[in-house]
Write a protein that holds these residues in place. Structure first.
Motif, PDB file in Angstrom:
ATOM      1  N   GLU A  29       0.895  -1.255   0.004  1.00  0.00           N
ATOM      2  CA  GLU A  29       0.089  -0.077   0.110  1.00  0.00           C
ATOM      3  C   GLU A  29       0.821   1.245   0.100  1.00  0.00           C
ATOM      4  O   GLU A  29       0.435   2.215  -0.706  1.00  0.00           O
ATOM      5  CB  GLU A  29      -0.990  -0.041   1.234  1.00  0.00           C
ATOM      6  N   VAL A  30       1.924   1.236   0.888  1.00  0.00           N
ATOM      7  CA  VAL A  30       2.777   2.361   0.872  1.00  0.00           C
ATOM      8  C   VAL A  30       3.519   2.737  -0.512  1.00  0.00           C
ATOM      9  O   VAL A  30       3.382   3.859  -1.157  1.00  0.00           O
ATOM     10  CB  VAL A  30       4.247   2.185   1.784  1.00  0.00           C
ATOM     11  N   PHE A  31       3.892   1.584  -1.222  1.00  0.00           N
ATOM     12  CA  PHE A  31       4.579   1.957  -2.494  1.00  0.00           C
ATOM     13  C   PHE A  31       3.729   2.123  -3.782  1.00  0.00           C
ATOM     14  O   PHE A  31       3.891   2.829  -4.663  1.00  0.00           O
ATOM     15  CB  PHE A  31       5.487   0.769  -2.747  1.00  0.00           C
ATOM     16  N   THR A  32       2.369   1.618  -3.569  1.00  0.00           N
ATOM     17  CA  THR A  32       1.419   1.881  -4.671  1.00  0.00           C
ATOM     18  C   THR A  32       1.207   3.437  -4.507  1.00  0.00           C
ATOM     19  O   THR A  32       0.680   4.124  -5.335  1.00  0.00           O
ATOM     20  CB  THR A  32       0.063   1.092  -4.343  1.00  0.00           C
ATOM     21  N   SER A  33       0.923   3.924  -3.287  1.00  0.00           N
ATOM     22  CA  SER A  33       0.815   5.324  -3.011  1.00  0.00           C
ATOM     23  C   SER A  33       1.626   6.130  -3.494  1.00  0.00           C
ATOM     24  O   SER A  33       1.346   7.266  -4.133  1.00  0.00           O
ATOM     25  CB  SER A  33       0.513   5.715  -1.391  1.00  0.00           C
ATOM     26  N   VAL A  34       3.003   5.993  -3.430  1.00  0.00           N
ATOM     27  CA  VAL A  34       4.152   6.794  -3.742  1.00  0.00           C
ATOM     28  C   VAL A  34       4.651   6.593  -5.237  1.00  0.00           C
ATOM     29  O   VAL A  34       5.371   7.283  -5.633  1.00  0.00           O
ATOM     30  CB  VAL A  34       5.294   6.756  -2.621  1.00  0.00           C
ATOM     31  N   ALA A  35       4.128   5.591  -5.912  1.00  0.00           N
ATOM     32  CA  ALA A  35       4.794   5.244  -7.154  1.00  0.00           C
ATOM     33  C   ALA A  35       4.591   6.540  -8.190  1.00  0.00           C
ATOM     34  O   ALA A  35       5.953   6.548  -8.847  1.00  0.00           O
ATOM     35  CB  ALA A  35       4.012   3.946  -7.833  1.00  0.00           C
ATOM     36  N   GLY A  36       3.766   7.084  -8.028  1.00  0.00           N
ATOM     37  CA  GLY A  36       3.592   8.361  -9.251  1.00  0.00           C
ATOM     38  C   GLY A  36       4.709   9.436  -8.722  1.00  0.00           C
ATOM     39  O   GLY A  36       4.994  10.025  -9.761  1.00  0.00           O
ATOM     40  N   LYS A  37       4.916   9.558  -7.772  1.00  0.00           N
ATOM     41  CA  LYS A  37       5.824  10.818  -7.269  1.00  0.00           C
ATOM     42  C   LYS A  37       7.101  10.115  -6.610  1.00  0.00           C
ATOM     43  O   LYS A  37       8.084  10.964  -6.066  1.00  0.00           O
ATOM     44  CB  LYS A  37       5.390  11.458  -6.056  1.00  0.00           C
ATOM     45  N   TYR A  38       7.435   8.981  -7.030  1.00  0.00           N
ATOM     46  CA  TYR A  38       8.649   8.375  -6.294  1.00  0.00           C
ATOM     47  C   TYR A  38       9.952   9.166  -6.559  1.00  0.00           C
ATOM     48  O   TYR A  38      10.762   9.355  -5.744  1.00  0.00           O
ATOM     49  CB  TYR A  38       8.638   6.635  -6.757  1.00  0.00           C
ATOM     50  N   ASP A  39      10.088   9.229  -8.077  1.00  0.00           N
ATOM     51  CA  ASP A  39      11.526   9.743  -8.501  1.00  0.00           C
ATOM     52  C   ASP A  39      11.552  11.376  -7.972  1.00  0.00           C
ATOM     53  O   ASP A  39      12.616  11.690  -7.655  1.00  0.00           O
ATOM     54  CB  ASP A  39      11.562   9.823 -10.068  1.00  0.00           C
ATOM     55  N   LEU A  40      10.541  12.032  -8.100  1.00  0.00           N
ATOM     56  CA  LEU A  40      10.477  13.249  -7.596  1.00  0.00           C
ATOM     57  C   LEU A  40      10.823  13.350  -6.013  1.00  0.00           C
ATOM     58  O   LEU A  40      11.514  14.216  -5.686  1.00  0.00           O
ATOM     59  CB  LEU A  40       9.222  14.099  -7.765  1.00  0.00           C
ATOM     60  N   MET A  41      10.360  12.715  -5.152  1.00  0.00           N
ATOM     61  CA  MET A  41      10.555  12.560  -3.718  1.00  0.00           C
ATOM     62  C   MET A  41      11.832  11.884  -3.511  1.00  0.00           C
ATOM     63  O   MET A  41      12.488  12.412  -2.537  1.00  0.00           O
ATOM     64  CB  MET A  41       9.485  11.631  -3.221  1.00  0.00           C
ATOM     65  N   ASN A  42      12.426  11.188  -4.330  1.00  0.00           N
ATOM     66  CA  ASN A  42      13.876  10.669  -4.076  1.00  0.00           C
ATOM     67  C   ASN A  42      14.837  12.076  -4.065  1.00  0.00           C
ATOM     68  O   ASN A  42      15.642  12.092  -3.413  1.00  0.00           O
ATOM     69  CB  ASN A  42      14.324   9.720  -5.027  1.00  0.00           C
ATOM     70  N   ASP A  43      14.672  12.677  -5.276  1.00  0.00           N
ATOM     71  CA  ASP A  43      15.260  14.145  -5.352  1.00  0.00           C
ATOM     72  C   ASP A  43      15.288  14.917  -4.357  1.00  0.00           C
ATOM     73  O   ASP A  43      16.205  15.422  -3.877  1.00  0.00           O
ATOM     74  CB  ASP A  43      14.899  14.723  -6.734  1.00  0.00           C
TER      75      ASP A  43
END
Length: 253
Positions: A29-43
């Motif tokens: 559930e965590v990674f389904t939630s963040v998948a769309g913004k994952y790269d932006l958030m990593n930066d």
């Protein structure tokens, strides 16, 4: 390290204890939630430093032209893209991830970059890999092992699918080595990180979990010992950025 699940039927999900059978669903559930913004958030979270960590991780890996490589918890494909450069047109990279949303994000991103040939995508659980013994020259997992419920099983599976002489590489958040830096790091992890999650992804809770999961992950020497117990030879690690992350290496004898 003895997993608490062996005695109590529970394991950690961040700082919470949850039934062993629930963790995979909760992490999903965590990674389904963040998948769309994952790269932006990593930066945003690392000020872009994660890119340097990943480049070092792949540049120092045992990978040659024509090799077959498995990247577990491959997410949006950062590691897979770098590995594809190493193995060339004659090599193959299999991007594996347990989460369908992350796997789709990775496949779409690689396609947008024109990386199609020699890349395969498999939805799989690191604890029970759907590959024959001795299938890969190199197995990598970056920022994914800490989310696996049974880390020992995942390490044994990584060893099983490696060819003799093959290398396993783990890039993961670890224990900061400088005492003076720990309060700063804690503030960033537990105050800044959830705030960034709320601002950019509308999800503070998932990023709170990610910060907590880092603290629950085995530190450097403990993970090295786990790799040795799994059967890896010549195990070692290298700290990056004062131990914020560490690169662990082991070989199949």
């Amino acid at each position: 390290m003895v997993d608490r699940s062996e005695k109590s039927g529970t394991t950690h999900f961040g700082f919470r204890d949850v039934p062993v059978g629930d963790k995979q669903k909760l992490v999903g559930e965590v990674f389904t939630s963040v998948a769309g913004k994952y790269d932006l958030m990593n930066d945003a979270m690392s000020l872009g430093i994660h890119r340097a960590w990943k480049r070092y991780f792949v540049a120092t890996a045992q990978a040659r032209k024509g090799d077959r490589v498995l990247d577990l918890a491959g997410g949006t494909g950062d590691i897979a893209a770098l590995l594809k450069e190493r193995v060339g047109d004659t090599g193959e990279v299999v991007l594996g991830d347990i989460n369908a949303a992350m796997l789709r994000a990775g496949r779409d991103r690689m396609t947008d970059r024109g990386l199609v040939r020699g890349l395969d995508y498999v939805q799989c659980n690191a604890e029970a890999l759907p590959f024959p013994d001795a299938s890969f020259d190199l197995v990598t997992i970056a920022f994914g092992l800490r989310n696996v419920t049974d880390k020992d099983a995942a390490l044994r599976e990584m060893l099983r699918v490696l060819k003799v002489g093959g290398q396993a590489r783990v890039l993961e958040f670890s224990q900061v080595t400088a005492e003076w830096f720990r309060p700063i790091y804690d503030f960033h992890s537990f105050k800044v990180l959830p705030a960034l999650g709320k601002l950019f992804a509308g999800d503070a809770d998932s990023y709170q979990y990610l910060a907590e999961s880092i603290r629950k992950h085995p530190p450097q020497d403990e993970l090295k010992a786990m790799m040795e117990r799994a059967g890896f030879a010549r195990c070692g690690y290298k700290n990056l950025s004062a131990g914020i992350v560490a690169v662990h290496t082991g070989y199949k004898a």
